[in-house]
Design an enzyme around this catalytic site. Structure first.
Site, mmCIF file in Angstrom:
data_model
loop_
_atom_site.group_PDB
_atom_site.id
_atom_site.type_symbol
_atom_site.label_atom_id
_atom_site.label_comp_id
_atom_site.label_asym_id
_atom_site.label_seq_id
_atom_site.Cartn_x
_atom_site.Cartn_y
_atom_site.Cartn_z
ATOM 1 N N ASP A 73 0.819 -1.220 0.000
ATOM 2 C CA ASP A 73 0.000 0.000 0.000
ATOM 3 C C ASP A 73 0.853 1.270 0.000
ATOM 4 O O ASP A 73 0.762 2.107 0.901
ATOM 5 C CB ASP A 73 -0.932 0.024 1.215
ATOM 6 C CG ASP A 73 -1.720 -1.262 1.388
ATOM 7 O OD1 ASP A 73 -2.054 -1.884 0.363
ATOM 8 O OD2 ASP A 73 -1.993 -1.641 2.538
ATOM 9 N N GLY A 155 -11.347 -8.433 8.234
ATOM 10 C CA GLY A 155 -12.684 -8.933 7.982
ATOM 11 C C GLY A 155 -13.805 -8.167 8.653
ATOM 12 O O GLY A 155 -14.965 -8.579 8.569
ATOM 13 N N ASN A 190 -16.590 0.787 4.757
ATOM 14 C CA ASN A 190 -15.451 0.482 5.602
ATOM 15 C C ASN A 190 -14.469 1.646 5.545
ATOM 16 O O ASN A 190 -13.935 1.966 4.481
ATOM 17 C CB ASN A 190 -14.775 -0.809 5.123
ATOM 18 C CG ASN A 190 -13.772 -1.356 6.108
ATOM 19 O OD1 ASN A 190 -13.740 -0.956 7.270
ATOM 20 N ND2 ASN A 190 -12.951 -2.290 5.664
ATOM 21 N N ALA A 191 -14.207 2.269 6.679
ATOM 22 C CA ALA A 191 -13.384 3.485 6.745
ATOM 23 C C ALA A 191 -11.903 3.130 6.788
ATOM 24 O O ALA A 191 -11.216 3.314 7.801
ATOM 25 C CB ALA A 191 -13.774 4.330 7.947
ATOM 26 N N GLU A 247 -11.501 -1.604 -3.688
ATOM 27 C CA GLU A 247 -10.930 -0.845 -2.578
ATOM 28 C C GLU A 247 -9.871 0.118 -3.103
ATOM 29 O O GLU A 247 -9.631 0.239 -4.306
ATOM 30 C CB GLU A 247 -10.327 -1.784 -1.531
ATOM 31 C CG GLU A 247 -9.210 -2.668 -2.016
ATOM 32 C CD GLU A 247 -8.702 -3.616 -0.927
ATOM 33 O OE1 GLU A 247 -9.310 -3.679 0.147
ATOM 34 O OE2 GLU A 247 -7.689 -4.299 -1.162
#
Length: 364
Positions: A73, A155, A190-191, A247
């Site tokens: 990432d 998850g 999802n933050a 994402e």
């Protein structure tokens, strides 16, 4: 929907051992020569064929060396004559959180001091059990360097995005501003995976999201970098029909358009990773974002930019979670991919990013 398996490297310490001192070797032909041969063909075919089908094997920018694996990432930014790379990190690694690497040439990378020595105190209550800081994003906004970061557990969407700032990257003095945005089981998003950007009117936005109902965006307060109190709306910008995974948004502004890059399918499975990168664009930062065929990203659209199938060597698979580095003479696409010759360790990759005549990005 089914909860995702993982977002960060399943075994960072194992991956580091496998990938230590790995070097990505570019082709023997000079990069300028390769780009000179490829780019005319790309531009000539832009109006009639998808951008990714009109090129041969994309070359590396240069031989990458040093501390380039494991890297997951990546986010990148330059101050002065130094590039700074920020990456996902796990507390079990024992070397601080939000890892930083530096380079003077975009090729040789050296580890620097991390942003945090330990997990920020606010995380314990916001996201119990969080053991790492994922997917940082670095931007120069409001006269300071802002690093947005995410905390979560595998998850689950009990997650949060925080902000830490410094006036300089050369001699950083980090100030943690704490919580920017959070999510929990009552939310359909999802933050995690934040990306901040400014639009043509000076408004600042935070794109984010992973799995669940897709990618979202909120307004930021330009003065503080925190979430805007005047506009708290959560806007949807991209999604995929279940079970498709999406994402890691990254938005840039170019030529009157906003380009939304996103990662499809599954990371973090080493050599079995199916991750790849797509893009869409919009005239308005809020969307709708469309791909080259006119399909909305809110309906699963996206033009492929990076995919293992586009690499004839098939060494690096699962290319994704991109950052776009904008330099005065050229753009670059920075990402991680899994090295099949090193037990699937996530490895830093950098490629020049070209643009077709009709305004679509091509990883060269």
């Amino acid at each position: 929907m089914t909860a995702p398996l993982v977002w960060a490297c399943a075994s960072v310490s194992e991956a580091r051992e496998a990938g230590r001192n790995q070097t990505i070797v570019a082709g023997k032909r000079p990069i300028s020569r390769i780009i000179g041969l490829l780019l005319p063909a790309l531009l000539a075919g832009a109006s009639s064929a998808p951008a990714q089908t009109s090129r041969s094997t994309p070359p590396s920018l240069a031989p990458l060396s040093g501390d380039i694996a494991p890297v997951h990432d990546p986010a990148i930014l330059r101050q002065g004559n130094t590039w700074y790379l920020f990456t996902t990190s796990q507390a079990r690694d024992g070397k601080g959180l939000i890892h930083i690497r530096t380079s003077k040439d975009l090729a040789s990378w050296t580890r620097a001091a991390p942003v945090f020595a330990e997990m920020p105190a606010w995380v314990k209550d916001a996201v119990p059990g969080a053991a790492g800081i994922w997917a940082p994003d670095v931007q120069f906004l409001g006269g300071e360097y802002r690093v947005y970061y995410s905390v979560s557990t595998f998850g689950k969407n009990r997650s949060a995005i925080g902000l830490v700032t410094t006036p300089s990257l050369e001699k950083p003095v980090w100030t943690d501003k704490g919580l920017v945005l959070r999510s929990d089981a009552s939310d359909d998003f999802n933050a995690i995976d934040p990306n901040a950007f400014a639009d043509a009117e000076g408004r600042q936005w935070l794109a984010f999201g992973s799995f669940w109902s897709g990618l979202k965006m909120v307004r930021l307060d330009p003065k503080t970098g925190l979430r805007s109190a005047a506009d708290a709306k959560v806007r949807a910008i991209a999604r995929r029909p279940s079970p498709g995974a999406i994402e890691a948004p990254f938005v840039i502004r170019r030529g009157g358009y906003y380009y939304l890059f996103a990662s499809f399918d599954f990371c973090c499975r080493r050599s079995e990773s199916t991750y790849y990168t797509v893009v869409g664009r919009a005239k308005d930062p809020k969307g709708p974002y469309l791909d080259r065929e006119g399909k909305r990203m809110l309906q699963g659209g996206g033009l492929r930019v990076l995919h293992a199938d586009l690499d004839a060597a098939r060494r690096f698979v699962g290319p994704g979670h991109v950052a776009i580095l904008r330099e005065p003479k050229r753009d670059y696409i920075v990402y991680h991919a899994y090295d099949t010759q090193a037990r699937g360790v996530p490895t830093l990759r950098i490629q020049p990013l070209g643009w077709t005549d009709d305004g679509w990005p091509v990883a060269l």
